[in-house]
Design an enzyme around this catalytic site. Structure first.
Site, short mmCIF file in Angstrom:
data_model
loop_
_atom_site.label_atom_id
_atom_site.label_comp_id
_atom_site.label_asym_id
_atom_site.label_seq_id
_atom_site.Cartn_x
_atom_site.Cartn_y
_atom_site.Cartn_z
N GLU A 65 0.64 -0.97 -0.09
CA GLU A 65 -0.11 -0.01 0.02
C GLU A 65 0.83 1.32 -0.12
O GLU A 65 1.87 1.16 0.69
CB GLU A 65 -0.91 -0.16 1.31
CG GLU A 65 -1.69 1.34 1.41
CD GLU A 65 -2.62 1.28 2.74
OE1 GLU A 65 -2.13 0.51 3.63
OE2 GLU A 65 -3.66 2.06 2.53
N LYS A 98 -9.88 2.49 -1.64
CA LYS A 98 -9.94 2.03 -0.35
C LYS A 98 -11.61 2.26 0.20
O LYS A 98 -11.90 3.31 0.44
CB LYS A 98 -8.89 2.48 0.60
CG LYS A 98 -8.68 1.85 2.04
CD LYS A 98 -7.32 2.45 2.64
CE LYS A 98 -7.01 1.68 3.84
NZ LYS A 98 -5.89 2.00 4.20
N CYS A 107 -5.66 -2.82 2.96
CA CYS A 107 -5.16 -2.67 4.00
C CYS A 107 -6.36 -2.94 5.29
O CYS A 107 -6.70 -4.17 5.43
CB CYS A 107 -4.40 -1.32 4.40
SG CYS A 107 -3.54 -1.53 5.99
N1 LIG Z 1 -3.38 1.04 7.81
C1 LIG Z 1 -4.53 0.43 7.60
O1 LIG Z 1 -5.33 0.67 6.65
C2 LIG Z 1 -5.10 -0.47 8.42
C3 LIG Z 1 -4.40 -0.92 9.83
O2 LIG Z 1 -3.28 -0.56 10.09
C4 LIG Z 1 -5.40 -1.52 10.61
O3 LIG Z 1 -6.57 -1.84 10.32
O4 LIG Z 1 -4.91 -1.83 11.81
#
Ligand SMILES: NC(=O)CC(=O)C(=O)O
Length: 242
Positions: A43, A99, A140
């Site tokens: 990401e 996202k 993520c």
């Molecule tokens: N950084 C993210 O999008 C998610 C994350 O770090 C988490 O869900 O914990």
């Protein structure tokens, strides 16, 4: 292609976009030259993960003057004969995932981060047919939502790919658990790819890019330093597990 090699490029990322793009390209070339047909990047691989960076480093991907990250991926995929999630082997953008669930966290004395200050959430699931199967895409925090993975499974996905950047607090608790849970819930493959850890920045990533198989088994993983995880995906295992 029901059996192929995947590479998860856990890249070190700096504040220098002009370094990050060729650095990612070298990792993709190395992965493809070592037999990988699908290459996954982390990401936000072209800039630091911070609220201030997101708009500064962003690119207009529809623009005609060659947005540099987009152009690099579109060139390298056909040159190396691999799918760079989600650029096809013909170099065309096959899908664009926005996202869906933004990551807003506030753990007093630990971590505060609010993506919704700078980003707008997407509103569509993204599933894409590629030369290496039907792939459901999440970014993520999306991995925390079982409904999205179930939707992809119901639509016939073989593999879920989550470029991600979990942090030191939530990473230790949840990163592996979420991947294994999404895989075993749906009996498909789950691939994650994180930036390498840099302890000199405000948001420190957990690392541990991983491929999980349809029984929730870890097929390949790494620690927190820069590395490429190489592994084989064999979709016949999906039938075998069901
Ligand atoms: N950084 C993210 O999008 C998610 C994350 O770090 C988490 O869900 O914990």
């Amino acid at each position: 292609m029901s059996k192929f090699n995947i590479a998860l490029c856990q890249l070190s990322i700096t504040s220098d976009k002009e370094r990050n793009i060729p650095h990612a390209r070298e990792a993709i070339e190395h992965a493809a030259q070592n037999g990988s047909k699908l290459v996954v990047l982390p990401e936000i691989w072209n800039c630091p993960y911070s609220d201030e960076s997101l708009s500064k480093y962003a690119e207009e991907i529809e623009s005609e003057d060659g947005p540099p990250s987009f152009s690099m991926l579109s060139e390298v995929a056909p040159a190396q004969g691999c799918v760079c999630c989600v650029f096809g082997m013909d170099g065309k953008l096959k899908a664009k995932h926005r996202k869906l669930h933004l990551f807003d966290v506030d753990i007093p004395g630990d971590i505060t981060f609010k993506e919704s200050d700078t980003l707008t959430a997407g509103d569509e699931a993204t599933i894409v047919d590629t030369d290496v199967g039907r792939i459901g895409i999440g970014i993520c925090h999306n991995i925390r939502f079982p409904e999205l993975a179930m939707l992809y499974a119901a639509r016939g996905a073989h593999l879920l790919c989550y470029p991600g950047a979990f942090n030191m607090s939530t990473g230790q608790l949840l990163w592996e658990l979420m991947q294994r849970a999404r895989a075993v819930d749906n009996q498909l493959f789950v691939a994650t790819c994180s930036p390498a850890r840099d302890t000199n920045v405000s948001y420190i990533t957990w690392g541990h890019s991983t491929l999980v198989g349809p029984f929730g088994e870890i097929i390949a993983s790494t620690g927190h330093e820069e590395a490429t995880v190489f592994a084989e995906i064999d979709y016949s295992l999906i039938q075998f597990r069901r």
